[in-house]
Design a protein around this motif. Structure first.
Motif, PDB file in Angstrom:
ATOM      1  N   HIS A 146       6.550  -1.248  12.744  1.00  0.00           N
ATOM      2  CA  HIS A 146       5.328  -0.442  12.842  1.00  0.00           C
ATOM      3  C   HIS A 146       4.941   0.132  11.478  1.00  0.00           C
ATOM      4  O   HIS A 146       3.745   0.180  11.136  1.00  0.00           O
ATOM      5  CB  HIS A 146       5.523   0.679  13.854  1.00  0.00           C
ATOM      6  CG  HIS A 146       5.497   0.212  15.278  1.00  0.00           C
ATOM      7  ND1 HIS A 146       4.326   0.009  15.971  1.00  0.00           N
ATOM      8  CD2 HIS A 146       6.507  -0.111  16.136  1.00  0.00           C
ATOM      9  CE1 HIS A 146       4.602  -0.410  17.208  1.00  0.00           C
ATOM     10  NE2 HIS A 146       5.918  -0.496  17.322  1.00  0.00           N
ATOM     11  N   GLN A 147       5.922   0.546  10.697  1.00  0.00           N
ATOM     12  CA  GLN A 147       5.627   1.098   9.369  1.00  0.00           C
ATOM     13  C   GLN A 147       4.949   0.056   8.486  1.00  0.00           C
ATOM     14  O   GLN A 147       3.919   0.332   7.849  1.00  0.00           O
ATOM     15  CB  GLN A 147       6.923   1.557   8.707  1.00  0.00           C
ATOM     16  CG  GLN A 147       6.784   1.864   7.216  1.00  0.00           C
ATOM     17  CD  GLN A 147       8.125   2.029   6.545  1.00  0.00           C
ATOM     18  OE1 GLN A 147       8.772   3.051   6.710  1.00  0.00           O
ATOM     19  NE2 GLN A 147       8.557   1.017   5.779  1.00  0.00           N
ATOM     20  N   THR A 168       0.783  -1.245   0.000  1.00  0.00           N
ATOM     21  CA  THR A 168       0.000   0.000   0.000  1.00  0.00           C
ATOM     22  C   THR A 168       0.810   1.288   0.000  1.00  0.00           C
ATOM     23  O   THR A 168       0.228   2.365  -0.139  1.00  0.00           O
ATOM     24  CB  THR A 168      -0.906   0.019   1.246  1.00  0.00           C
ATOM     25  OG1 THR A 168      -0.083  -0.149   2.413  1.00  0.00           O
ATOM     26  CG2 THR A 168      -1.927  -1.105   1.199  1.00  0.00           C
ATOM     27  N   GLY A 169       2.150   1.217   0.138  1.00  0.00           N
ATOM     28  CA  GLY A 169       2.905   2.452   0.345  1.00  0.00           C
ATOM     29  C   GLY A 169       3.568   3.019  -0.887  1.00  0.00           C
ATOM     30  O   GLY A 169       4.305   4.008  -0.768  1.00  0.00           O
ATOM     31  N   HIS A 211      -0.651  -6.149   2.875  1.00  0.00           N
ATOM     32  CA  HIS A 211       0.508  -6.987   2.520  1.00  0.00           C
ATOM     33  C   HIS A 211       1.798  -6.187   2.669  1.00  0.00           C
ATOM     34  O   HIS A 211       2.702  -6.269   1.842  1.00  0.00           O
ATOM     35  CB  HIS A 211       0.350  -7.493   1.085  1.00  0.00           C
ATOM     36  CG  HIS A 211       1.327  -8.556   0.688  1.00  0.00           C
ATOM     37  ND1 HIS A 211       1.684  -9.606   1.507  1.00  0.00           N
ATOM     38  CD2 HIS A 211       2.029  -8.737  -0.472  1.00  0.00           C
ATOM     39  CE1 HIS A 211       2.539 -10.391   0.883  1.00  0.00           C
ATOM     40  NE2 HIS A 211       2.784  -9.879  -0.316  1.00  0.00           N
ATOM     41  N   GLY A 212       1.853  -5.396   3.743  1.00  0.00           N
ATOM     42  CA  GLY A 212       3.021  -4.563   3.973  1.00  0.00           C
ATOM     43  C   GLY A 212       2.854  -3.181   3.379  1.00  0.00           C
ATOM     44  O   GLY A 212       1.933  -2.912   2.598  1.00  0.00           O
ATOM     45  N   PHE A 213       3.776  -2.286   3.757  1.00  0.00           N
ATOM     46  CA  PHE A 213       3.714  -0.901   3.281  1.00  0.00           C
ATOM     47  C   PHE A 213       4.656  -0.695   2.104  1.00  0.00           C
ATOM     48  O   PHE A 213       4.249  -0.208   1.053  1.00  0.00           O
ATOM     49  CB  PHE A 213       4.055   0.045   4.425  1.00  0.00           C
ATOM     50  CG  PHE A 213       3.775   1.485   4.111  1.00  0.00           C
ATOM     51  CD1 PHE A 213       2.466   1.938   4.001  1.00  0.00           C
ATOM     52  CD2 PHE A 213       4.812   2.392   3.923  1.00  0.00           C
ATOM     53  CE1 PHE A 213       2.193   3.275   3.703  1.00  0.00           C
ATOM     54  CE2 PHE A 213       4.552   3.726   3.639  1.00  0.00           C
ATOM     55  CZ  PHE A 213       3.239   4.169   3.529  1.00  0.00           C
ATOM     56  N   ILE A 258      -2.959   0.211   7.265  1.00  0.00           N
ATOM     57  CA  ILE A 258      -4.267   0.527   7.841  1.00  0.00           C
ATOM     58  C   ILE A 258      -4.691   1.930   7.434  1.00  0.00           C
ATOM     59  O   ILE A 258      -5.815   2.154   6.948  1.00  0.00           O
ATOM     60  CB  ILE A 258      -4.227   0.382   9.376  1.00  0.00           C
ATOM     61  CG1 ILE A 258      -3.896  -1.059   9.759  1.00  0.00           C
ATOM     62  CG2 ILE A 258      -5.552   0.823   9.989  1.00  0.00           C
ATOM     63  CD1 ILE A 258      -3.710  -1.279  11.260  1.00  0.00           C
ATOM     64  N   ALA A 259      -3.786   2.879   7.587  1.00  0.00           N
ATOM     65  CA  ALA A 259      -4.098   4.257   7.207  1.00  0.00           C
ATOM     66  C   ALA A 259      -4.253   4.394   5.699  1.00  0.00           C
ATOM     67  O   ALA A 259      -5.146   5.108   5.213  1.00  0.00           O
ATOM     68  CB  ALA A 259      -3.004   5.190   7.713  1.00  0.00           C
TER      69      ALA A 259
END
Length: 392
Positions: free
Chosen positions: A268-269, A223-224, A248-250, A275-276
């Protein structure tokens, strides 16, 4: 008078002798019997404690469970004692169809499990969920040079085989409700998960098959890194009603895989960042975390739980999922949280895995049928809520 006195004395002596003889014989017999008793052995003659073999005594122990009104009869001296109820729950289903080292793990206490297992309207015993993991699909006829890609023909054959066996797809929410509450799902359920940023693969190869069988699919998305155009493409897939998205991770790259030395801020990242991102771009909160690369650690599992994820998926192919029955290997068992390290079959071997899963389901159904009376009897005996639930 002297003769009379002498006669009386002789009689007294004779009686005393007779009485003494009787007492001697009686005391001797008592002493013999007493000496035969184990507790009568003089302390000075007993062997040292380390050399003694203690024979345990048998005591009739009754459990501290209030008996039902139908079990209050007191046995007579001539009637046999009823079997003692045991606090040990009935056995859990086991099968040799799992790989060596893989054993089923439970996660609910016995009373809750049995109540939900046999509650009317819930999923029937032996209901299975088969999670599949896919990455990429190659057009048939083109060479495949890795161990994670399947051909389009193999994918189509696999999903047709699943449909022919009676499988139906479910969503992550349905899986969570099933695993937590034994909520009803199709007896043979399938969870298709496509990893990474594979919206093109989903659109080209999966969506037509999903429409054919009226099925759904889960995208495990990174998602990042996507731009707005990419997020719009995902929104379009979600709008079909056949696609959902889970975390599935950032960043999901070589620097962010979970190991014992991964910095806390990276953990945490990668776990909290999705989620965000999903809330911002899709307006949803993920319920499952699909471990990037299949990597996980005890600390990562703890953070994922604290972040609110209900389920987690590894890259281990261990077997199908059943209610309160998760097949795990040693690495996952060490996490002590079965629902956060769920197994997934690889798409490259999915066709044959379907048949193995069905065989396990059929064995579990037969086991449940054979165990039903024992499980319900144990539930009534040991669970306070037994009378609150219609079990017949």
């Amino acid at each position: 008078m002297r003769r009379l006195s002498s006669s009386i004395n002789r009689r007294r002596r004779l009686c005393g002798w007779a009485l003494g003889l009787l007492l001697s014989v009686g005391l001797s017999a008592c002493a013999t019997a007493w000496g035969a008793m184990p507790w009568a052995t003089p302390t000075a003659l007993a062997p040292p404690a380390s050399d003694r073999t203690v024979t345990p005594t048998l005591a009739l122990l009754r459990p501290s469970v209030t008996p039902s009104s139908s079990s209050t009869a007191i046995p007579t001296a001539s009637s046999p004692l009823p079997p003692l109820p045991t606090a040990t729950p009935p056995p859990v289903f086991e099968t040799r169809l799992l790989l060596p080292g893989v054993t089923p793990q439970t996660y609910l206490e016995a009373c809750t499990y049995l109540r939900l297992r046999w509650a009317p309207g819930n999923a029937a015993p032996g209901t299975i969920v088969v999670p599949f993991m896919y990455h990429s699909v190659r057009q048939s006829g083109r060479p495949i040079r890795d161990n994670i890609t399947v051909s389009a023909d193999y994918l189509a054959a696999t999903l047709k085989h699943a449909h022919d066996l009676g499988f139906q797809t479910i969503t992550t929410a349905q899986l969570a409700d099933f695993l937590h509450h034994n909520a009803y799902i199709p007896p043979r359920s399938l969870l298709i998960i496509v990893d990474d940023r594979s919206q093109g693969t989903v659109r080209t190869h999966f969506l037509p098959l999903l429409e054919t069988y009226d099925w759904t699919l889960t995208m495990a998305y990174i998602t990042g890194v996507g731009d707005e155009r990419e997020w719009q493409a995902i929104r379009d897939l979600v709008a079909t009603g056949r696609v959902e998205v889970q975390a599935h991770g950032f960043l999901h790259n070589a620097e962010t895989y979970f190991t014992e030395t991964t910095p806390e801020e990276i953990l945490h990242q990668e776990i909290e960042g999705p989620i965000a991102a999903l809330a911002t771009h899709l307006g949803v909160r993920p319920r499952a975390f699909i471990w990037p690369g299949g990597n996980f650690t005890a600390r990562a599992v703890q953070i994922a739980r604290q972040a609110g994820y209900e389920l987690g998926f590894t890259a281990y192919a261990r077997g199908p999922l059943m209610f309160n029955w998760i097949p795990l290997g040693a690495p996952e068992q060490a996490m002590r949280d079965p629902l956060m390290v769920l197994p997934r079959y690889w798409g490259t071997t999915a066709y044959v895995n379907l048949d193995a899963a069905v065989a396990i389901a059929e064995a579990a159904q037969a086991f449940a049928a054979a165990q039903r009376a024992q499980e319900l009897a144990w539930y009534r005996q040991h669970c306070a809520a037994a009378n609150a639930l219609p079990m017949e």
